[in-house]
Design an enzyme around this catalytic site. Structure first.
Site, mmCIF file in Angstrom:
data_model
loop_
_atom_site.group_PDB
_atom_site.id
_atom_site.type_symbol
_atom_site.label_atom_id
_atom_site.label_comp_id
_atom_site.label_asym_id
_atom_site.label_seq_id
_atom_site.Cartn_x
_atom_site.Cartn_y
_atom_site.Cartn_z
ATOM 1 N N GLY A 9 0.830 -1.218 0.000
ATOM 2 C CA GLY A 9 0.000 0.000 0.000
ATOM 3 C C GLY A 9 0.858 1.259 0.000
ATOM 4 N N GLN A 10 0.181 2.417 0.078
ATOM 5 C CA GLN A 10 0.904 3.697 -0.006
ATOM 6 C C GLN A 10 1.924 3.827 1.128
ATOM 7 O OE1 GLN A 10 -1.261 7.208 1.179
ATOM 8 N NE2 GLN A 10 -0.045 8.527 -0.153
ATOM 9 N N LEU A 11 1.487 3.562 2.356
ATOM 10 C CA LEU A 11 2.399 3.675 3.513
ATOM 11 C C LEU A 11 3.345 2.478 3.539
ATOM 12 C CD1 LEU A 11 3.167 4.993 6.241
ATOM 13 C CD2 LEU A 11 1.331 3.614 7.273
ATOM 14 N N ILE A 33 -2.061 -8.866 -0.249
ATOM 15 C CA ILE A 33 -3.010 -9.816 -0.869
ATOM 16 C C ILE A 33 -2.722 -9.979 -2.361
ATOM 17 C CG2 ILE A 33 -4.733 -8.051 -1.434
ATOM 18 C CD1 ILE A 33 -6.867 -10.191 -0.498
ATOM 19 N N ASP A 50 -3.606 -12.832 2.755
ATOM 20 C CA ASP A 50 -4.886 -12.136 2.893
ATOM 21 C C ASP A 50 -5.086 -11.954 4.387
ATOM 22 O OD1 ASP A 50 -8.358 -12.826 1.926
ATOM 23 O OD2 ASP A 50 -7.486 -11.469 3.401
ATOM 24 N N TYR A 140 -14.763 4.294 7.171
ATOM 25 C CA TYR A 140 -13.316 4.273 7.457
ATOM 26 C C TYR A 140 -13.048 4.954 8.808
ATOM 27 C CZ TYR A 140 -8.400 5.670 6.765
ATOM 28 O OH TYR A 140 -7.053 5.888 6.904
ATOM 29 N N LYS A 144 -11.701 3.388 12.319
ATOM 30 C CA LYS A 144 -10.469 3.889 12.949
ATOM 31 C C LYS A 144 -10.758 4.299 14.403
ATOM 32 C CE LYS A 144 -7.503 3.342 9.643
ATOM 33 N NZ LYS A 144 -6.481 2.284 9.788
HETATM 34 C C1 VAH Z 1 -7.931 8.708 3.204
HETATM 35 N N1 VAH Z 1 -5.505 8.920 2.915
HETATM 36 O O1 VAH Z 1 -8.068 9.693 2.501
HETATM 37 C C2 VAH Z 1 -6.541 8.464 3.821
HETATM 38 C C3 VAH Z 1 -6.409 9.207 5.113
HETATM 39 C C4 VAH Z 1 -6.780 11.359 6.307
HETATM 40 C C5 VAH Z 1 -6.921 10.632 5.030
HETATM 41 O O2 VAH Z 1 -6.958 8.528 6.152
HETATM 42 O O3 VAH Z 1 -8.823 7.945 3.411
#
Ligand code: VAH
Length: 313
Positions: A9-11, A33, A50, A140, A144
């Site tokens: 992924g990005q990070l 995955i 996965d 999301y 979190k």
């Molecule tokens: C997103 N890059 O846009 C992530 C991040 C604060 C944004 O959590 O979902």
């Protein structure tokens, strides 16, 4: 050994490299995955995984004598809104299993990223405090916020040393734009160097907290190597570097690409961005374990425009 879940992924793409540089490639296992995405991990061990396949994850941890897990796999904000129950299931069930595994296998440390997405429309928007009202209205963000509660619970109840950062929008040139609401700020650089017009899916004055990837990597490693007693917040630390709007990042690029043009066509992601803060107070991270950022918008733009044209994906 160090296991990275969601390494492609990005990070993960950048954090895996930093961890291999720190511990040696033979001590780092990059998993994702997507089998093809693992080809770039020629400097460390890698394996398809996965994160929902709990028995494989447990076997891998036992077989490879894993002591640290960086659990980065998640569905991001914009993508999550298109498939809420899938996003909730993946983001939450995977974290709960990693925390339970850490408890059962007595792992040394767990890292799990949170986000400014935990803040909602009635959170103070300017210099958002470490402790405040959080009513996230994206799947999301909800996942979190719940994840932060579980991290603190497993630390307090079972002594699992799990650490977390509420990342702002992360901007880097080593991965393509993903499903994030802040990913317009990754895409804009690609359009500039390709000599194309950029259409922003956020309004020109949409201010969002952002951070250049090298700062995010530094913060993550600083937190993970801080003495345990310095990590006083076990939900997740506010973390900040800069805030900018689409207009401001466009201007910073136009200084180098005078013919670059932009237009604004806000879509469903505008409402997500509007629910997030404009700026973040990260004084606790700076006080507790010495956080300090290095990059502002101009410095980031210069660095990305210098490297992106010749970077091979
Ligand atoms: C997103 N890059 O846009 C992530 C991040 C604060 C944004 O959590 O979902």
């Amino acid at each position: 050994r160090v296991l990275i879940i969601g390494a492609a992924g990005q990070l993960g793409s950048e954090l895996t490299q930093a961890l291999a540089n720190m511990y040696g490639g033979d001590q780092v296992i990059a998993t994702d995955i997507n089998p093809r995405s693992l080809e770039k991990f020629d400097y460390c061990k890698s394996q398809v995984l996965d994160v929902m396949d709990q028995s494989s994850l447990k076997k891998l941890v036992q077989k490879e004598n894993v002591k640290h897990i960086y659990h980065l796999a998640a569905v991001l904000s914009a993508t999550g809104e298109k498939n809420p129950l899938f996003a909730w299931g993946l983001n939450m069930d995977s974290l709960l299993f990693v925390l339970e595994l850490a408890k059962e296998e007595k792992l040394d440390k767990i890292y799990w990223p949170s986000s400014i997405a935990v803040f909602g429309p009635n959170t103070p928007k300017i210099n958002t405090p470490q402790f405040c009202v959080k009513e996230p209205n994206t799947v999301y963000g909800i996942s979190k916020q719940a994840g932060e509660r579980w991290c603190e619970y497993y630390f307090q109840k079972f002594g699992v040393d799990v650490r977390s950062l509420r990342y702002p929008g992360l901007i880097g040139y080593k991965s393509l734009p993903g499903g994030g609401t802040t990913d317009y700020a990754v895409d804009i650089y690609h359009k500039a160097i390709a000599g194309k017009h950029f259409v922003s899916f956020l309004k020109e004055d949409t201010l969002l907290p952002m951070m250049y990837m090298p700062d995010a990597i530094k913060a993550t490693l600083d937190l993970m190597h801080a003495p345990k007693e310095q990590v006083k917040i076990r939900s997740s630390y506010n973390l900040a570097a800069m805030s900018f709007s689409p207009k401001e990042i466009f201007e910073s690029i136009k200084a180098h690409y005078p013919n670059f043009t932009i237009s604004y066509e806000p879509d469903f992601r505008q409402a997500i961005a509007d629910s997030w803060p404009d700026s973040i107070d990260d004084s606790r991270a700076r006080e507790d374990w010495g956080w300090n950022h290095q990059y502002d918008l101009q410095k980031m733009t210069v660095d990305i425009l210098e490297h992106l044209p010749t970077y091979s994906f």
